[in-house]
Every structure is written in structure tokens, then in C-alpha cells.
Scaffold this motif. Structure first.
Motif: not given
Length: 744
Positions: A689-695
Motif C-alpha cells: 500500500q505504501l508503494g502504491r501511495n508513493l508511486g
């Protein structure tokens, strides 16, 4: 022509010829005799030979005859007699080759190489001349019918001259060998007194006599006074005598030798001039008991010249010895001397009760920098004085380097509490009170297997461990520490050799798109296979490579090979394939890392957009500002950045955003937990989820079963790698695997 003596074939014949010219040189001192051994089974030959040569002098000496009537009798005689100059030897006696066998015995068994041998035979057919002379060291070979009185005289004279020359050469060689040994032994002596006494002893050895003489020095500031340094024999009472040399004759000879700067030889003495330096000269008087022959005089000339250099430098040698074994500041034994003392202790039966300690002053460098090196030296002298005053009567105190002191001795006295308590009281230095503390590393010599050098190294290891654990504390060396350290050193040397011998190689583990199950890239991994086929795990050799600095060269090689493999795959049509390369912390911090990256890209032609560098989260968290700048410069090359083992550190989310990384890698420990508990997927889910939020893209490591892959896919993880899909493989295996798994 008349024959004076009738004979058969074996008779000795003397033809009627003129007598040899008389020898009429000036009178010479008697020099002994030439001993001639006649070996023949015919007594008439003995009588005739003695009659022919009796009352003749050769080289100013008369002849003395010894007789043997068989080869066996000659062997017995030669075993107990020495200094035989010539052997007149019949070839055929008990057996046809008795004479030749006796020659072999003389040369090979008795090792008599100087004596000259003249073969005589009445039956030349039994002993071919060429073979006999070729195979044995024979001075001459004659048939008895050839030997007239004059020819016999000439043959024996020639043999004696040859014997005399060989004796002189061998005596000179032995003398020179003794001089070489004497010089080496003298140079091993320390101090002028020992060196001087050694000179008298070596001269006596050179002349094969008891030591009797004296050696003096004359200072140029008082050119009339001779000071006796050492003496031997009846002269020993002159040493340290206030009255000096009471024998006016000896004193006069020594002064004459100094004035003439040359050796003087008398009927029962020799004075030797050794020279010196700008401040002093050395001279010796030697009792010889008789006039020295020419060989002995020449040897003493060589010896004097050699020793002149030694005496001139003996004080320098002493100073060099002190420099080599003693600390110039504190005058305590240094590390080299302490190592010798530890070696001696290890060889003693009481070694079980001995401990070696290294005591290091805490924060000394800061004091030295703040107050100056001169103050620091005074402080070291103060510490040395206290250690010496408190412990020196019972223990050995040394300064092994810098601010580290060594203490060696009985275990009951080398007590860490006692050693460190010595620093409780402040040191008064140059009017200032300085409070110090110290840390100690100790080694028990009981059952110790190494030598002094190893013990010092192990004490160093214990000292470093003590500093890591607690300043002002102590630590005892243990065998397990030594095994670990030595194994690391062994592995470091082996790794360096493996790098040179190309035992290190790169393998590739594919990375998979979890939706399509098609390979999109691969991670380059380093492996080490020894010559015997053994694999060394990366977690063993990578830390060693980092510690030794070899990781810089290894890392560059891996980067270059990975880029070359990428270009090979692209030529085969795999144009969308990406290679990930791990970068060590040491490698990443190297000032030329960015230049290396640019050079490799330029040399191989690899497209930067298909190269990914993996750095660990721990690297990302150190020196953030410098790292952000470096990562920005790397991104400018077009190369992407992945943060490996994400979630195992303590990354700040705001800082993570500033890094502008391209990908996060979920550590295998979190992937394993996905199926191990009800909340096992929580961390993996948060990273995704963190990766998705930070692109950022995300790849999961260590996927080993289908259930893990399904959960990751359902959580939205795009990429994965692990044994479920493929193990790490060589370049050839990778090519085959890609063909079978449709990566284009």
C-alpha cells in the motif's frame, strides 16, 4: 749402459747418472720434516728407495720415512698417523688392484685429500695409466723401470711441492672460513666490552692456541694514554687497573703499532692495529709463543681489517640494538623485545602462571591533540614511571607503541583491577593535574599454542574487544575469539585469491509479473565456488569482502558482467528485460562509485533505463543529505533505484519520499509470515500500500509456494521472485529458461 742393480720386472732400478745438483740456499730455521710413506710388498724396494732419497732435503726439510708392506698394513698406519706428505705406492701387492683400492680408501674413507700419491708398478698391464690417473687423485704414475735416482728425486720433489701448495691453500681457506665465522659471532655480541673480549677469543681460535693478550683503546684527546678494555691469560690483571700497562715493552710495542698504523710480528708476539674512527683507535697485543708463519700473518691482516670495521661500528651497533629493542622515549622494552620475552616465557615450565596484558590509555589522542605532543610525551613518561615504580621489580613493563603499554609476569600480579587502579590517582604533568583511565586486554599463556607474536596479536584483539564493550574495563582473550579472527583472516586471503582466479561468478534469479507469470527481469547475485567445488555462502564472504575493501573491485566486476549479460539478452530480443544489481554499503560510499557506474554503462552500451541498483534500507538511513544528493546524480544517468529488505529498518516515511526511489523490495521474512499466522500478511500489505501511495513499484522476495504468490497478487503486489518461479541460474541456464517461459 751399466746397471747398478740387477732386477726382475718388479725391481726398482737406478741408472748410473750424475748426482742431482746440491741444494745450497741460505741457512733456514728448521721447519720439521716431510713424511714419506712407502707401501710395497718387496723389502728391497723399501731399502732402495730409502737409500736413494736419504740425506736429501726438499724445500729445506729432510725426509722421514714410514713403511708398510701390504695394503692392509698401510690402512692401519694411515688411520693413526697424520701429516704424511707423499705415499709411494705399489699397485700390485696382495691382489692385482690392491694399490688402487688403497687409493680409494685414502680418498673416500679416510678423506685424506692433501697427501700426494705416486703409483709405482713393475707390471703396468695390470693398471692402465690413463684409467688410474683419471679415476683417482694421483700425483704421478711410474713403472719401476723408469725411476732412476734423479727421476725419483724429481718426482718426489714435485709431489712435495704440490702437497705444500695444497696445504697452504687449504690452510688459507680454513683460516678465511674462521674469519667469516668469527666476524659473524662477534657481530652478535652487544657492547664494546663483550666485543673486545670476543676479539681475543677469535684470534686464539684462528691461531689454534689458548687466548692470551690484551686489547686497548687510545682516545685521540689523550694520545699518550692506552686504556685496557679487556685481557686474557696472564694479562687479565691489567683490566681496570689504575696503573695501566705495567710492562713497558708491551706498552712500547702497542704505541709503535698505533704510530705506524700497521701490525707488527715478533718471535713470540703479534700486535694488531684495528684502526677506529675520528675519536679513538684500537690495538691488541697477542702472545703467540713462536714466530707466526706467512699464512697466519696474512690471515691476521685480513682479520684486523675486518674487525677494524666492526670496532668502528660497535657503538653504533649498540645504539641500533637499543633502537630495535627499546623505546626511545621511555627506555622501556619495545614491542619487539616484549615479543622475545613472551617467547622465552612460553618456553619455561612456569608458563601456566604467566599473563600478558596490554594496557591502553583511554582518549590519549584527544589529550595529545589538545595539549600538544610535548605534553603528551611527558604524560607517557609519567605513566611509564608509575608502572615501573609500582610493578617493575616483579614484572616486565614495556611500551608496545603509542599510548599502549605491555605488562608480563606472574598471573597473581598481572591483575586487571591492580593495573587499572594505578590510574585512579591523577598524574602531575608540567604543573597540571591530569586524570586518566585505561583499558586492558589480557592473554593467559597457560596451554598457549602460538608464539610471542601471536600472543601479542591476541592481546590486541582482547584490548579492542574491551574498548568496544566498555572503556576503563578489561577483557581476557579466549580461544574462540582467536579461531574466529584467524578464520576471517584465512577467508580474506582465500577470497582475494578467488577473485584473481575467477572463482567468483554471477548468477541471475528471474523476477516475475504476478498477473501474467512472465519474467520481466532478473537480480544479479554473486556466488563463490572453490576449486574443489565447495560453495561459500554469500553471508560469509560478502562481509569479509566489505571489511577488506575487495568489494570495490568485486562490485565493479559484477556490475560490468551484469550489463554485458543485459546486452546479450537484448541482442536475442529480450528488449524489455531489466537487470537488478546489489550495491554494497562500502561500494556505495566509495568516492568513485558514480564514475565507475558511468564508465561501465559507457563501455558496455547497456541502456540505463534497464539497469536497477539495489541498496539496503540501512544504507538509505545513514547520512541522508549526502545520500539524497548521490541518488539524484544516479537517477540523472537513467538508472533506477530499489530499496532492498524494506521493512527491516526504521525508515522515516518523509525521508523515504525524499529519496525518490523507484521500487521497494519486501523482505523474505515478511513473505514467509504471509501463510504462517492470521495476521501474517499485515506488514506485506502495508508495504504494498505504501508503494502504491508513493508511486513506487514493489517486488516480493523469497516466494516459495503458490499460496504465497496468490496472496501477494490479491494484495496488489505486481512483482515477485523466489524458488516457486526459478532458482538463481548461470547465464546459459537463464537463456534456456527465458526461451521456455516466453519472456519477450
Amino acid at each position: 749402459m751399466n746397471r747398478s742393480t740387477a732386477s726382475v720386472d718388479d725391481d726398482l732400478v737406478f741408472m748410473d747418472e750424475a748426482a742431482p745438483p746440491s741444494d745450497t740456499p741460505e741457512a733456514h730455521e728448521a721447519k720439521g720434516v716431510w713424511r714419506v710413506l712407502i707401501v710395497d710388498d718387496d723389502s728391497d724396494v723399501h731399502s732402495a728407495t730409502t737409500f736413494a732419497l736419504n740425506n736429501l732435503e726438499m724445500q729445506h726439510r729432510p725426509l722421514e720415512f714410514l713403511h708398510a708392506y701390504s695394503a692392509s698394513e698401510a690402512r692401519e698406519l694411515l688411520a693413526r698417523e697424520d701429516d704424511i706428505a707423499v705415499i709411494l705406492l705399489d699397485v700390485v701387492m696382495e691382489q692385482e688392484d690392491s694399490g688402487l683400492q688403497l687409493v680409494r680408501h685414502i680418498r673416500e674413507v679416510l678423506k685424506l685429500t692433501e697427501v700426494r700419491i705416486i703409483l709405482r708398478t713393475g707390471q703396468p698391464g695390470y693398471a692402465p695409466e690413463i684409467d688410474a690417473i683419471r679415476d683417482f687423485d694421483i700425483n704421478d704414475y711410474k713403472t719401476k723401470s723408469e725411476l732412476t735416482r734423479i727421476k725419483l728425486y724429481t718426482t718426489v720433489t714435485s709431489a712435495i711441492r704440490s702437497y705444500e701448495q695444497i696445504r697452504a691453500i687449504n690452510a688459507s681457506r680454513r683460516g678465511l672460513d674462521r674469519i667469516v665465522r668469527a666476524s659473524a659471532e662477534l657481530m652478535a655480541l652487544h657492547g664494546l666490552d663483550n666485543f673486545a673480549a670476543g676479539i681475543l677469543a677469535q684470534v686464539a681460535t684462528l691461531l689454534d692456541q689458548a687466548s692470551s693478550g690484551l686489547l686497548c683503546v687510545q682516545e685521540h684527546t689523550n694520545a699518550q694514554e692506552l686504556t685496557v678494555i679487556t685481557a686474557s691469560g696472564p694479562h687479565v690483571k691489567l683490566v681496570d687497573s689504575a696503573s695501566g700497562i705495567r710492562d713497558g715493552r708491551i706498552a712500547g710495542l702497542l704505541q709503535r703499532t698505533l704510530d705506524q698504523r700497521t701490525n707488527i710480528y715478533g718471535r713470540d708476539f703479534a700486535t694488531l692495529y684495528f684502526g677506529g674512527n675520528a675519536n679513538r683507535d684500537f690495538v691488541a697485543y697477542i702472545d703467540t709463543g713462536a714466530t707466526l708463519n706467512e699464512i697466519d700473518q696474512r690471515l691476521l691482516e685480513v682479520f684486523s681489517r675486518n674487525i677494524a670495521v666492526g670496532l668502528d661500528n660497535v657503538l653504533l651497533v649498540t645504539r641500533l640494538h637499543n633502537f630495535a629493542f627499546y623505546d626511545t622515549l621511555t627506555k622501556l622494552p619495545n614491542r619487539t623485545r616484549l615479543r622475545e620475552l613472551v617467547d622465552e616465557a612460553l618456553g619455561m615450565p612456569m608458563r601456566n602462571d604467566v599473563i600478558l596484558a596490554l594496557v591502553d590509555i583511554d582518549h590519549f589522542s584527544e589529550t595529545n591533540d589538545a595539549l600538544g605532543h610535548q605534553f603528551g610525551d611527558l604524560l607517557l613518561l609519567g605513566v611509564a614511571a608509575r608502572l615501573q615504580a609500582q610493578l617493575g621489580n616483579q614484572l616486565t613493563i614495556a611500551r608496545v607503541g603509542g599510548d599502549t603499554f605491555g605488562v608480563l609476569g606472574d598471573a597473581s600480579l598481572v591483575n586487571p583491577a591492580v593495573l587499572l587502579d594505578l590510574f585512579d590517582e591523577a598524574f602531575s604533568i608540567d604543573g597540571q593535574e591530569v586524570q586518566l583511565s585505561a583499558t586492558a586486554g589480557l592473554v593467559r599463556l597457560a596451554d598457549y599454542e602460538g608464539g610471542g607474536a601471536d600472543a601479542l596479536k591476541d592481546a590486541d584483539i582482547a584490548l579492542k574487544r574491551a574498548k568496544l564493550l566498555q572503556r576503563a574495563g578489561h577483557f581476557y582473550f579466549s580461544r574462540s575469539m582467536g579461531v574466529d579472527i584467524r578464520e576471517r583472516v584465512r577467508l580474506m586471503h582465500a577470497l582475494r585469491n578467488a577473485y584473481e582466479e575467477k572463482e567468483l561468478f554471477v548468477v541471475y534469479q528471474p523476477q516475475i509479473d504476478l498477473q501474467t507469470r512472465r519474467p520481466v527481469g532478473a537480480e544479479a547475485l554473486l556466488r563463490w565456488r572453490t576449486k574443489d567445488g565447495t560453495f561459500i555462502p554469500p553471508d560469509r564472504f560478502i562481509p569479509i569482502a566489505e571489511y577488506s575493501g575487495l568489494i570495490i573491485d568485486i562490485g565493479e566486476r559484477v556490475m560490468r558482467e551484469a550489463c554485458k549479460e543485459l546486452m546479450r539478452l537484448r541482442s536475442m530480443g529480450y528488449t524489455e528485460f531489466t537487470i537488478s544489481i546489489n550495491v554494497s554499503q562500502v561500494q556505495f560510499r566509495h568516492p568513485r562509485f558514480l564514475d565507475t557506474l558511468r564508465n561501465v554503462l559507457a563501455e558496455t552500451g547497456a541502456p540505463p533505463s534497464r539497469i536497477e541498483l539495489e541498496i539496503t534500507e540501512s544504507i538509505a538511513m545513514e547520512e541522508p543529505d549526502a545520500l539524497i544528493q548521490l541518488l539524484g546524480e544516479i537517477r540523472q544517468t537513467g538508472v533506477s533505484i530499489a530499496i532492498d529488505d524494506f521493512g527491516t529498518g526504521f525508515s522515516s516515511l518523509s525521508y523515504l519520499q525524499r529519496l525518490q526511489a523507484d521500487r521497494l523490495k519486501i523482505d523474505r521474512s515478511f513473505v514467509t509470515e504471509i501463510t504462517s499466522s492470521s495476521r501474517g500478511s499485515s506488514i506485506a500489505e502495508m508495504v504494498i500500500q505504501l508503494g502504491r501511495n508513493l508511486g513506487l513499484s514493489v517486488v516480493a522476495e523469497g516466494v516459495e509456494d503458490e499460496r504465497q504468490a496468490s496472496i501477494l497478487a490479491s494484495l496488489g503486489c505486481p512483482l515477485a521472485q523466489g524458488y516457486l518461479f526459478a532458482r538463481p541460474m548461470t547465464v546459459d541456464q537463464l537463456t534456456t529458461w527465458l526461451k521456455d517461459n516466453g519472456a519477450r
